[in-house]
Design a protein around this motif. Structure first.
Motif, PDB file in Angstrom:
ATOM      1  N   UNK A  76     -19.292  14.100 -10.183  1.00 32.59           N
ATOM      2  CA  UNK A  76     -20.670  14.492  -9.884  1.00 32.59           C
ATOM      3  C   UNK A  76     -21.331  13.483  -8.944  1.00 32.59           C
ATOM      4  N   UNK A  77     -21.130  12.210  -9.209  1.00 32.13           N
ATOM      5  CA  UNK A  77     -21.731  11.176  -8.353  1.00 32.13           C
ATOM      6  C   UNK A  77     -21.123  11.254  -6.962  1.00 32.13           C
ATOM      7  N   UNK A  78     -19.819  11.485  -6.885  1.00 32.71           N
ATOM      8  CA  UNK A  78     -19.168  11.586  -5.579  1.00 32.71           C
ATOM      9  C   UNK A  78     -19.704  12.794  -4.807  1.00 32.71           C
ATOM     10  N   UNK A  79     -19.882  13.961  -5.468  1.00 31.24           N
ATOM     11  CA  UNK A  79     -20.398  15.137  -4.766  1.00 31.24           C
ATOM     12  C   UNK A  79     -21.855  14.932  -4.353  1.00 31.24           C
ATOM     13  N   UNK A  80     -22.633  14.255  -5.206  1.00 31.95           N
ATOM     14  CA  UNK A  80     -24.021  13.955  -4.850  1.00 31.95           C
ATOM     15  C   UNK A  80     -24.065  13.051  -3.626  1.00 31.95           C
ATOM     16  N   UNK A  81     -23.199  12.058  -3.598  1.00 32.08           N
ATOM     17  CA  UNK A  81     -23.147  11.144  -2.457  1.00 32.08           C
ATOM     18  C   UNK A  81     -22.761  11.898  -1.189  1.00 32.08           C
ATOM     19  N   UNK A  82     -21.822  12.820  -1.304  1.00 32.75           N
ATOM     20  CA  UNK A  82     -21.413  13.622  -0.146  1.00 32.75           C
ATOM     21  C   UNK A  82     -22.569  14.474   0.358  1.00 32.75           C
ATOM     22  N   UNK A  83     -23.314  15.078  -0.553  1.00 36.05           N
ATOM     23  CA  UNK A  83     -24.443  15.910  -0.158  1.00 36.05           C
ATOM     24  C   UNK A  83     -25.543  15.083   0.493  1.00 36.05           C
ATOM     25  N   UNK A  84     -25.797  13.904  -0.026  1.00 34.87           N
ATOM     26  CA  UNK A  84     -26.799  13.027   0.589  1.00 34.87           C
ATOM     27  C   UNK A  84     -26.372  12.653   2.002  1.00 34.87           C
ATOM     28  N   UNK A  85     -25.087  12.365   2.189  1.00 37.13           N
ATOM     29  CA  UNK A  85     -24.603  12.035   3.532  1.00 37.13           C
ATOM     30  C   UNK A  85     -24.751  13.221   4.473  1.00 37.13           C
TER      31      UNK A  85
END
Length: 189
Positions: free
Chosen positions: A55-64
């Motif tokens: 979840x944190x990795x997907x959130x980070x990807x979306x923020x990028x």
């Protein structure tokens, strides 16, 4: 003196290690039972840890992705502000239609604030939003209940029923064109 301190420290460490090994041997059975009891908990926490990591990795990807498209985010924000203002204009027009002049900022506050009534579990069509909007108009302006009710009625006619009627007419218009195209295709075949 140095040698004496060194030997004393060494003996304390040896005694400590032996004491720990004796304690472990005495509680070995308990340690195994505790380990067996914690095994399912470890499996669950491992699952939760992996899930949170994803979840944190997907959130980070979306923020990028958002940060890469700043222009599009600005455009989307601008269009949403324009849409929100257009959504509040029918309430302002309702006040003007009844010859009541108010600040344009009042509808910008009243519309989202009256949306709180949607949270209250009422049967559909009971009018919770309208009652809330009318009550806030009476509380925030110097209008009487009759005028506030008229403003709310005009607003709902413009914003809700007007859109339903226009959308229905638009759908009927395109439905007829679609049927005509379908009929013409059958005739040419």
């Amino acid at each position: 003196m140095y040698r004496y301190k060194h030997l004393l420290l060494r003996r304390i460490m040896v005694v400590g290690i032996r004491l720990l090994s004796v304690l472990r041997a005495l509680s070995g059975n308990r340690t195994q039972r505790l380990h067996l009891r914690l095994r399912p908990v470890k499996a669950r926490t491992r699952f939760i840890r992996e899930y949170l990591h994803l979840r944190v990795r997907s959130y980070s990807t979306e923020i990028n992705l958002v940060l890469e498209n700043r222009r599009q985010i600005g455009l989307a924000l601008g269009w949403s502000v324009i849409g929100w203002i257009c959504f509040c204009l029918p309430l302002y027009a309702s006040f003007l239609a009844l010859d009541r002049h108010i600040s344009i900022l009042l509808p910008l506050f009243l519309i989202p604030a009256s949306g709180v009534a949607r949270v209250i579990p009422l049967p559909g069509g009971l009018g919770g939003v309208e009652v809330m909007l009318g009550g806030m108009i009476i509380a925030l302006t110097s209008l009487d209940a009759g005028t506030a009710g008229g403003v709310v009625l005009l607003y709902r006619l413009l914003s809700y029923w007007g859109i339903l009627v226009l959308g229905g007419l638009y759908s009927v218009y395109f439905l007829d064109i679609g049927q005509l195209v379908h009929i013409r295709r059958k005739q040419t075949s």
